[in-house]
Design a protein around this motif. Structure first.
Motif, short mmCIF file in Angstrom:
data_model
loop_
_atom_site.label_atom_id
_atom_site.label_comp_id
_atom_site.label_asym_id
_atom_site.label_seq_id
_atom_site.Cartn_x
_atom_site.Cartn_y
_atom_site.Cartn_z
N MET A 1 0.91 -1.15 -0.03
CA MET A 1 -0.04 0.03 0.01
C MET A 1 0.90 1.18 0.03
SD MET A 1 -2.90 1.19 2.67
CE MET A 1 -4.16 -0.14 2.16
N SER A 2 0.54 2.24 -0.92
CA SER A 2 1.30 3.20 -0.88
C SER A 2 1.21 4.16 0.31
CB SER A 2 0.96 4.33 -2.15
OG SER A 2 -0.25 4.83 -2.33
N TYR A 3 1.86 5.47 0.32
CA TYR A 3 1.81 6.38 1.50
C TYR A 3 0.31 7.07 1.33
CZ TYR A 3 2.29 10.98 3.80
OH TYR A 3 2.39 11.95 4.33
N ILE A 4 0.12 7.49 0.07
CA ILE A 4 -1.36 7.81 -0.24
C ILE A 4 -2.50 7.18 0.15
CG2 ILE A 4 -2.62 9.30 -2.04
CD1 ILE A 4 0.00 10.23 -3.23
N GLN A 5 -2.28 6.14 -0.32
CA GLN A 5 -3.24 5.09 -0.04
C GLN A 5 -3.65 4.91 1.64
OE1 GLN A 5 -1.81 1.77 -2.29
NE2 GLN A 5 -3.41 2.05 -3.79
N GLU A 6 -2.38 4.85 2.17
CA GLU A 6 -2.45 4.67 3.75
C GLU A 6 -3.40 5.93 4.41
OE1 GLU A 6 1.41 4.05 5.75
OE2 GLU A 6 1.62 2.29 4.35
N LEU A 7 -2.95 7.28 3.81
CA LEU A 7 -3.50 8.34 4.25
C LEU A 7 -5.18 8.39 3.89
CD1 LEU A 7 -1.11 11.13 3.27
CD2 LEU A 7 -1.49 10.39 5.50
N ARG A 8 -5.11 7.98 2.74
CA ARG A 8 -6.77 7.95 2.45
C ARG A 8 -7.60 6.87 3.18
NH1 ARG A 8 -8.44 12.44 0.48
NH2 ARG A 8 -7.24 13.19 -1.31
N ALA A 9 -6.68 5.85 3.54
CA ALA A 9 -7.57 4.98 4.65
C ALA A 9 -7.94 5.60 5.71
CB ALA A 9 -6.68 3.72 4.79
N LEU A 10 -7.09 6.69 6.35
CA LEU A 10 -7.38 7.11 7.28
C LEU A 10 -8.28 8.50 7.32
CD1 LEU A 10 -3.89 7.40 8.86
CD2 LEU A 10 -5.67 5.94 9.68
N VAL A 11 -8.32 9.27 6.35
CA VAL A 11 -9.03 10.49 6.12
C VAL A 11 -10.23 10.47 5.07
CG1 VAL A 11 -7.21 11.65 6.67
CG2 VAL A 11 -7.38 11.33 4.41
N GLY A 12 -10.27 9.39 4.48
CA GLY A 12 -11.14 9.13 3.28
C GLY A 12 -11.21 10.22 2.27
N HIS A 13 -12.24 10.85 1.94
CA HIS A 13 -12.12 11.74 0.57
C HIS A 13 -11.89 13.20 1.02
CE1 HIS A 13 -13.51 8.68 -2.02
NE2 HIS A 13 -14.68 8.52 -1.26
N ARG A 14 -11.70 13.47 2.48
CA ARG A 14 -11.04 14.93 2.82
C ARG A 14 -10.00 15.46 2.00
NH1 ARG A 14 -11.42 13.77 8.99
NH2 ARG A 14 -9.79 14.46 8.71
N PRO A 15 -10.02 16.87 1.90
CA PRO A 15 -8.78 17.36 1.53
C PRO A 15 -7.51 16.91 2.11
CG PRO A 15 -10.42 18.89 1.75
CD PRO A 15 -11.04 17.62 2.61
N LEU A 16 -6.34 16.69 1.16
CA LEU A 16 -4.99 16.38 1.25
C LEU A 16 -4.36 17.24 0.56
CD1 LEU A 16 -4.85 12.50 1.44
CD2 LEU A 16 -4.64 13.72 3.57
N ILE A 17 -3.07 17.86 1.14
CA ILE A 17 -2.09 18.64 0.23
C ILE A 17 -1.15 17.69 -0.02
CG2 ILE A 17 -0.39 20.35 0.42
CD1 ILE A 17 -1.74 21.75 2.66
N LEU A 18 -0.92 17.57 -1.40
CA LEU A 18 -0.21 16.37 -2.07
C LEU A 18 0.80 17.01 -3.04
CD1 LEU A 18 -2.58 13.65 -2.46
CD2 LEU A 18 -1.01 13.76 -0.48
N VAL A 19 1.92 16.59 -2.97
CA VAL A 19 3.04 17.03 -4.10
C VAL A 19 3.00 16.26 -5.33
CG1 VAL A 19 5.63 17.31 -4.77
CG2 VAL A 19 4.67 17.76 -2.43
#
Length: 151
Positions: A1-19
């Motif tokens: 699982m990628s870093y972003i997938q891990e974050l999405r598992a925690l926050v769902g669709h809420r806004p993330l600042i991504l590079v």
């Protein structure tokens, strides 16, 4: 699982600042390489999100290789784009505030091919004859590049 997938598992669709690193690749005829994306049916630059531990340049090289089959040599950081114009909602509902370093190169080699997953086609276009199906952010980056290079 990628870093972003891990974050999405925690926050769902809420806004993330991504590079999200993008690369403008030009051939010897000064045509711009774009990929036809399968998720939103638009033409876009090769590129993608940075993974933990990567530099922006490493991300650019990895994403170009994965999405186009090309290896890139020297590249130059053109500009970093961010702000309200670079906030968007993905087709799956994920919200992203993108910080987008954009690199430029005319030093690419290899066998051009789409990855088949994210992109269905990769193709060089004359800079003044680009496809209509592009996101406003992509057009904004191209216009900024043309203004700064007076092409």
């Amino acid at each position: 699982m990628s870093y972003i997938q891990e974050l999405r598992a925690l926050v769902g669709h809420r806004p993330l600042i991504l590079v999200g690193v993008l690369v403008m690749i030009f051939d010897k005829q000064h045509r711009l390489l774009l990929q036809h994306r399968t998720d939103d049916n638009t033409w876009d630059f090769p590129g993608g999100y940075m993974e933990l531990g990567e530099s922006a340049e490493e991300t650019a090289r990895r994403e170009v290789r994965e999405e186009t089959g090309l290896e890139i040599g020297d590249m130059t950081l053109f500009k970093v784009f961010a702000g309200k114009e670079f906030f968007y909602e993905c087709p799956n509902g994920d919200q992203v505030a993108s910080v987008s370093p954009v690199y430029v190169t005319n030093n690419a080699h290899g066998n051009l091919r789409p990855d088949g997953d994210e992109g269905s086609e990769v193709k060089y276009f004359p800079i003044y004859d680009l496809p209509d199906e592009m996101l406003p952010q992509v057009r904004m980056i191209i216009e900024s590049f043309l203004e700064s290079h007076r092409m």
